[in-house]
Design a protein around this motif. Sequence first.
Motif, mmCIF file in Angstrom:
data_model
loop_
_atom_site.group_PDB
_atom_site.id
_atom_site.type_symbol
_atom_site.label_atom_id
_atom_site.label_comp_id
_atom_site.label_asym_id
_atom_site.label_seq_id
_atom_site.Cartn_x
_atom_site.Cartn_y
_atom_site.Cartn_z
ATOM 1 N N THR A 5 81.547 59.339 -29.672
ATOM 2 C CA THR A 5 82.829 60.004 -29.449
ATOM 3 C C THR A 5 83.519 59.434 -28.211
ATOM 4 O O THR A 5 82.901 58.729 -27.408
ATOM 5 C CB THR A 5 82.633 61.517 -29.265
ATOM 6 O OG1 THR A 5 81.855 61.731 -28.078
ATOM 7 C CG2 THR A 5 81.954 62.156 -30.466
ATOM 8 N N LEU A 6 84.778 59.784 -28.060
ATOM 9 C CA LEU A 6 85.499 59.385 -26.864
ATOM 10 C C LEU A 6 84.827 59.981 -25.630
ATOM 11 O O LEU A 6 84.781 59.350 -24.577
ATOM 12 C CB LEU A 6 86.969 59.820 -26.946
ATOM 13 C CG LEU A 6 87.861 59.420 -25.786
ATOM 14 C CD1 LEU A 6 87.894 57.908 -25.590
ATOM 15 C CD2 LEU A 6 89.266 59.950 -25.984
ATOM 16 N N GLN A 7 84.263 61.178 -25.772
ATOM 17 C CA GLN A 7 83.551 61.806 -24.658
ATOM 18 C C GLN A 7 82.350 60.957 -24.228
ATOM 19 O O GLN A 7 82.063 60.851 -23.042
ATOM 20 C CB GLN A 7 83.099 63.207 -25.042
ATOM 21 C CG GLN A 7 82.508 63.990 -23.894
ATOM 22 C CD GLN A 7 82.301 65.443 -24.251
ATOM 23 O OE1 GLN A 7 82.340 65.830 -25.417
ATOM 24 N NE2 GLN A 7 82.095 66.260 -23.257
ATOM 25 N N ASP A 8 81.675 60.325 -25.172
ATOM 26 C CA ASP A 8 80.566 59.418 -24.838
ATOM 27 C C ASP A 8 81.069 58.259 -23.979
ATOM 28 O O ASP A 8 80.421 57.870 -23.006
ATOM 29 C CB ASP A 8 79.901 58.878 -26.100
ATOM 30 C CG ASP A 8 79.203 59.951 -26.920
ATOM 31 O OD1 ASP A 8 78.752 60.954 -26.333
ATOM 32 O OD2 ASP A 8 79.121 59.780 -28.153
ATOM 33 N N VAL A 9 82.221 57.711 -24.331
ATOM 34 C CA VAL A 9 82.816 56.617 -23.552
ATOM 35 C C VAL A 9 83.170 57.106 -22.149
ATOM 36 O O VAL A 9 82.889 56.440 -21.152
ATOM 37 C CB VAL A 9 84.066 56.050 -24.261
ATOM 38 C CG1 VAL A 9 84.795 55.051 -23.378
ATOM 39 C CG2 VAL A 9 83.692 55.422 -25.592
ATOM 40 N N LEU A 10 83.773 58.301 -22.059
ATOM 41 C CA LEU A 10 84.158 58.855 -20.761
ATOM 42 C C LEU A 10 82.931 59.102 -19.885
ATOM 43 O O LEU A 10 82.962 58.826 -18.685
ATOM 44 C CB LEU A 10 84.954 60.145 -20.939
ATOM 45 C CG LEU A 10 86.305 59.991 -21.625
ATOM 46 C CD1 LEU A 10 86.922 61.363 -21.888
ATOM 47 C CD2 LEU A 10 87.239 59.120 -20.820
ATOM 48 N N HIS A 11 81.860 59.608 -20.477
ATOM 49 C CA HIS A 11 80.635 59.843 -19.704
ATOM 50 C C HIS A 11 80.034 58.533 -19.216
ATOM 51 O O HIS A 11 79.544 58.454 -18.089
ATOM 52 C CB HIS A 11 79.609 60.614 -20.531
ATOM 53 C CG HIS A 11 79.962 62.060 -20.665
ATOM 54 N ND1 HIS A 11 79.375 62.877 -21.597
ATOM 55 C CD2 HIS A 11 80.850 62.832 -20.010
ATOM 56 C CE1 HIS A 11 79.892 64.095 -21.501
ATOM 57 N NE2 HIS A 11 80.787 64.084 -20.544
ATOM 58 N N TRP A 12 80.078 57.500 -20.060
ATOM 59 C CA TRP A 12 79.568 56.197 -19.638
ATOM 60 C C TRP A 12 80.402 55.656 -18.478
ATOM 61 O O TRP A 12 79.856 55.198 -17.479
ATOM 62 C CB TRP A 12 79.593 55.223 -20.818
ATOM 63 C CG TRP A 12 79.104 53.869 -20.438
ATOM 64 C CD1 TRP A 12 77.805 53.463 -20.340
ATOM 65 C CD2 TRP A 12 79.897 52.751 -20.064
ATOM 66 N NE1 TRP A 12 77.748 52.145 -19.944
ATOM 67 C CE2 TRP A 12 79.030 51.680 -19.763
ATOM 68 C CE3 TRP A 12 81.276 52.529 -19.966
ATOM 69 C CZ2 TRP A 12 79.481 50.425 -19.376
ATOM 70 C CZ3 TRP A 12 81.730 51.280 -19.577
ATOM 71 C CH2 TRP A 12 80.834 50.250 -19.289
ATOM 72 N N LEU A 13 81.730 55.742 -18.590
ATOM 73 C CA LEU A 13 82.593 55.266 -17.511
ATOM 74 C C LEU A 13 82.418 56.093 -16.244
ATOM 75 O O LEU A 13 82.404 55.556 -15.139
ATOM 76 C CB LEU A 13 84.057 55.289 -17.949
ATOM 77 C CG LEU A 13 84.439 54.265 -19.011
ATOM 78 C CD1 LEU A 13 85.847 54.536 -19.522
ATOM 79 C CD2 LEU A 13 84.319 52.866 -18.481
ATOM 80 N N GLY A 14 82.287 57.407 -16.395
ATOM 81 C CA GLY A 14 82.054 58.273 -15.240
ATOM 82 C C GLY A 14 80.732 57.993 -14.573
ATOM 83 O O GLY A 14 80.622 58.041 -13.345
ATOM 84 N N GLY A 15 79.711 57.659 -15.351
ATOM 85 C CA GLY A 15 78.414 57.312 -14.784
ATOM 86 C C GLY A 15 78.447 55.990 -14.042
ATOM 87 O O GLY A 15 77.709 55.773 -13.089
#
Length: 100
Positions: A5-15
């Motif tokens: 999901t887009l949330q997975d991408v956001l979490h990866w970028l946030g990490g």
Amino acid sequence: EGDDTLQDVLHWLGGTSGTVFLEKLCVSRQWSLMDTNRHGKVPIDCQANCRKTLQHLGFWPSGRLELRPSTPEWIEGSSGNIEMGASRGLGSAPSETLSV
């Protein structure tokens, strides 16, 4: 993968970049995540689309995203008539096509 999901991408970028990234992108909207495959580099409403799959949004099997400073209109919450999935991905298909 297409089921990410887009949330997975956001979490990866946030990490990778820290929590300031997510705050400026999703809360204050000072930054925009742009879909550079669409004409005009359309900003993505991360809060509204975070649970949608990359395939639904048209970012799988390939997608090009870019982080940029937001326009004043985007910061104020105006997204115009932009609807994610309107031109690519499963979101662009009529619902009767997707039913089995």
